[in-house]
Design an enzyme around this catalytic site. Structure first.
Site, PDB file in Angstrom:
ATOM      1  N   ASP A  25      -7.876  28.565 -33.604  1.00 42.77           N
ATOM      2  CA  ASP A  25      -8.934  29.536 -33.861  1.00 42.77           C
ATOM      3  C   ASP A  25     -10.276  28.849 -33.588  1.00 42.77           C
ATOM      4  OD1 ASP A  25     -10.191  31.787 -34.755  1.00 42.77           O
ATOM      5  OD2 ASP A  25     -10.084  31.215 -36.882  1.00 42.77           O
ATOM      6  N   TYR A 123     -31.584   7.403 -21.522  1.00 40.40           N
ATOM      7  CA  TYR A 123     -30.389   8.174 -21.908  1.00 40.40           C
ATOM      8  C   TYR A 123     -29.674   7.476 -23.081  1.00 40.40           C
ATOM      9  CZ  TYR A 123     -25.481   9.691 -21.596  1.00 40.40           C
ATOM     10  OH  TYR A 123     -24.214  10.118 -21.885  1.00 40.40           O
ATOM     11  N   TRP A 148     -17.532   6.543 -18.603  1.00 39.52           N
ATOM     12  CA  TRP A 148     -17.154   6.845 -17.219  1.00 39.52           C
ATOM     13  C   TRP A 148     -16.233   8.064 -17.129  1.00 39.52           C
ATOM     14  CZ3 TRP A 148     -16.156   1.983 -13.693  1.00 39.52           C
ATOM     15  CH2 TRP A 148     -17.168   1.055 -13.869  1.00 39.52           C
TER      16      TRP A 148
HETATM   17  N1  LIG Z   1     -20.161  12.112 -18.173  1.00 39.76           N
HETATM   18  C1  LIG Z   1     -19.938  10.860 -18.586  1.00 39.76           C
HETATM   19  O1  LIG Z   1     -19.578   9.950 -17.793  1.00 39.76           O
HETATM   20  C2  LIG Z   1     -20.106  10.500 -20.050  1.00 39.76           C
HETATM   21  C3  LIG Z   1     -19.880   9.173 -20.447  1.00 39.76           C
HETATM   22  C4  LIG Z   1     -20.011   8.851 -21.806  1.00 39.76           C
HETATM   23  C5  LIG Z   1     -20.377   9.829 -22.719  1.00 39.76           C
HETATM   24  N2  LIG Z   1     -20.628  11.100 -22.299  1.00 39.76           N
HETATM   25  C6  LIG Z   1     -21.010  12.114 -23.300  1.00 39.76           C
HETATM   26  O2  LIG Z   1     -20.022  13.125 -23.295  1.00 39.76           O
HETATM   27  C7  LIG Z   1     -20.611  14.390 -23.657  1.00 39.76           C
HETATM   28  C8  LIG Z   1     -20.225  15.443 -22.627  1.00 39.76           C
HETATM   29  O3  LIG Z   1     -20.636  14.993 -21.344  1.00 39.76           O
HETATM   30  P1  LIG Z   1     -20.422  15.883 -20.031  1.00 39.76           P
HETATM   31  O4  LIG Z   1     -20.332  14.926 -18.898  1.00 39.76           O
HETATM   32  O5  LIG Z   1     -19.383  16.892 -20.272  1.00 39.76           O
HETATM   33  O6  LIG Z   1     -21.856  16.589 -19.952  1.00 39.76           O
HETATM   34  P2  LIG Z   1     -22.290  17.914 -19.151  1.00 39.76           P
HETATM   35  O7  LIG Z   1     -21.276  18.256 -18.119  1.00 39.76           O
HETATM   36  O8  LIG Z   1     -23.703  17.677 -18.722  1.00 39.76           O
HETATM   37  O9  LIG Z   1     -22.235  19.039 -20.274  1.00 39.76           O
HETATM   38  C9  LIG Z   1     -23.202  19.162 -21.268  1.00 39.76           C
HETATM   39  C10 LIG Z   1     -23.359  20.630 -21.597  1.00 39.76           C
HETATM   40  O10 LIG Z   1     -24.360  20.759 -22.626  1.00 39.76           O
HETATM   41  C11 LIG Z   1     -25.207  21.840 -22.238  1.00 39.76           C
HETATM   42  N3  LIG Z   1     -26.506  21.767 -22.897  1.00 39.76           N
HETATM   43  C12 LIG Z   1     -27.609  21.094 -22.494  1.00 39.76           C
HETATM   44  N4  LIG Z   1     -28.625  21.318 -23.337  1.00 39.76           N
HETATM   45  C13 LIG Z   1     -28.164  22.171 -24.293  1.00 39.76           C
HETATM   46  C14 LIG Z   1     -28.738  22.796 -25.415  1.00 39.76           C
HETATM   47  N5  LIG Z   1     -30.019  22.600 -25.746  1.00 39.76           N
HETATM   48  N6  LIG Z   1     -27.971  23.603 -26.199  1.00 39.76           N
HETATM   49  C15 LIG Z   1     -26.680  23.822 -25.884  1.00 39.76           C
HETATM   50  N7  LIG Z   1     -26.062  23.268 -24.800  1.00 39.76           N
HETATM   51  C16 LIG Z   1     -26.811  22.448 -24.014  1.00 39.76           C
HETATM   52  C17 LIG Z   1     -25.308  21.675 -20.737  1.00 39.76           C
HETATM   53  O11 LIG Z   1     -25.876  22.784 -20.108  1.00 39.76           O
HETATM   54  P3  LIG Z   1     -26.628  22.560 -18.676  1.00 39.76           P
HETATM   55  O12 LIG Z   1     -25.568  22.089 -17.718  1.00 39.76           O
HETATM   56  O13 LIG Z   1     -27.151  23.908 -18.358  1.00 39.76           O
HETATM   57  O14 LIG Z   1     -27.662  21.523 -18.889  1.00 39.76           O
HETATM   58  C18 LIG Z   1     -23.839  21.459 -20.395  1.00 39.76           C
HETATM   59  O15 LIG Z   1     -23.138  22.690 -20.312  1.00 39.76           O
HETATM   60  C19 LIG Z   1     -22.123  14.122 -23.755  1.00 39.76           C
HETATM   61  O16 LIG Z   1     -22.451  13.919 -25.095  1.00 39.76           O
HETATM   62  C20 LIG Z   1     -22.316  12.824 -22.981  1.00 39.76           C
HETATM   63  O17 LIG Z   1     -23.429  12.098 -23.457  1.00 39.76           O
HETATM   64  C21 LIG Z   1     -20.500  11.462 -20.984  1.00 39.76           C
END
Ligand SMILES: NC(=O)c1ccc[n+]([C@@H]2O[C@H](COP(=O)([O-])OP(=O)(O)OC[C@H]3O[C@@H](n4cnc5c(N)ncnc54)[C@H](OP(=O)(O)O)[C@@H]3O)[C@@H](O)[C@H]2O)c1
Length: 296
Positions: A25, A123, A148
């Site tokens: 849910d 960041y 990553w």
């Molecule tokens: N990607 C990596 O390699 C990586 C590595 C380590 C940790 N992380 C962490 O993992 C988590 C997810 O990462 P991801 O790669 O899935 O990120 P992502 O694809 O950029 O997804 C983040 C989502 O949050 C949305 N968002 C942004 N601002 C917002 C707001 N004010 N209110 C509500 N939603 C909002 C974004 O919308 P928009 O797209 O429209 O901005 C997007 O849909 C994050 O916390 C990131 O720091 C990522």
């Protein structure tokens, strides 16, 4: 009920797919209920019995954050803080995702949860502030640092490499940054395990797939596995280069593998090897998800 925040991002989409597969849910939101807007968050929570908030939302453009640190901090720190506050009010648990970029990469062994943090860029600083605000809020929380990420929804390093390898005769990839690639599907299983195993496990945890490599090694394996899966249609040479030869706006840690001992023991979790997960991703999941992706 679970409230999945950020369900349109790469990790969020995978998380929603898992919640659906498990028939749990849940309610899911992204930008339409901004985590910067406390009133919108409260309105969404009203009338629902929220037991857990899983926060996959974030500002994730590592280089962009150097020029937009205020925005990165608003989303990754203040926004996360608002969710923590709300979790406290609702007596819900908060599962929040953080990053290996809170470390400076000067250690020689995988980073443990209690190692000193020292982000090299905006960041990482914004994500670290988010962790601190959540901890200070007093809400029941689990912070999972990961590294990553790649996943079906993309975009990710894997998607970029597949595209370049189909377009170019050669690609240059940095060979002096070491880390652990992590398939979002593996990470979402770990995040959900905190809920399924009862939830009395507050604190910081590290999750990445097993093994450590450089981006260059990762690219070579993407090429090999991509060829096997029919996703790379032509030969492509891959050359190792130094970070200094690939100018990026943000500095990144040279070494950021995470020790996963704590999460493995706490959740009794078997973590897959990064190359097994990559092959699973490319041979099974990638094509299914990207129905419109054109292959050779
Ligand atoms: N990607 C990596 O390699 C990586 C590595 C380590 C940790 N992380 C962490 O993992 C988590 C997810 O990462 P991801 O790669 O899935 O990120 P992502 O694809 O950029 O997804 C983040 C989502 O949050 C949305 N968002 C942004 N601002 C917002 C707001 N004010 N209110 C509500 N939603 C909002 C974004 O919308 P928009 O797209 O429209 O901005 C997007 O849909 C994050 O916390 C990131 O720091 C990522």
């Amino acid at each position: 009920m679970i409230w999945l925040v950020g369900n349109k991002g790469m990790l969020g989409r995978e998380m929603e797919a898992l919640l659906r597969r498990r028939r749990l849910d849940y309610t899911a939101t992204d930008r339409e209920v901004s985590i910067l807007d406390p009133a919108a968050l409260s309105r969404h929570a009203a009338g629902k019995r929220i037991d857990w908030i899983i926060n996959c939302a974030g500002y994730t453009v590592v280089d962009g954050a150097e020029d937009e640190e205020d925005l990165a901090t608003a989303v990754n720190a203040d926004g996360a803080g608002r969710l923590a506050e709300l979790a406290g009010e609702l007596d819900a648990g908060l599962i929040h995702v953080s990053t290996d970029y809170v470390f400076d990469g000067t250690k020689a062994e995988p980073y443990r949860e209690d190692d000193a943090t020292n982000p090299l860029g905006a960041y990482g600083r914004s994500k670290l502030k988010g962790e601190e605000i959540i901890r200070a809020s007093g809400c029941r929380h689990v912070i999972v640092r990961t590294s990553w990420l790649y996943g079906t929804a993309g975009p990710s390093f894997v998607h970029t490499m597949l595209r370049l390898m189909n377009e170019r005769d050669a690609v240059d990839v940095v060979d002096d940054q070491i880390g652990s690639p992590t398939y979002t599907r593996d990470l979402t299983e770990a995040l959900l395990a905190f809920i399924e195993k009862g939830g009395a496990m507050s604190g910081v945890y590290h999750y990445s797939d097993e093994g450590r490599i450089s981006w260059y090694d990762f690219a070579r394996e993407i090429f090999r596995a991509g060829r096997e899966a029919g996703l790379v249609s032509r030969p492509c040479r891959i050359y190792p280069i130094a970070t200094a030869a690939y100018p990026a706006r943000a500095r990144r840690p040279a070494f950021s593998p995470l020790s996963t001992e704590k999460i493995r023991k706490t959740l009794d979790l078997a973590i897959p090897l990064w190359d097994h997960s990559l092959r699973r991703f490319l041979s099974e999941d990638f094509r299914r998800w990207n129905e419109t992706y054109t292959t050779c």
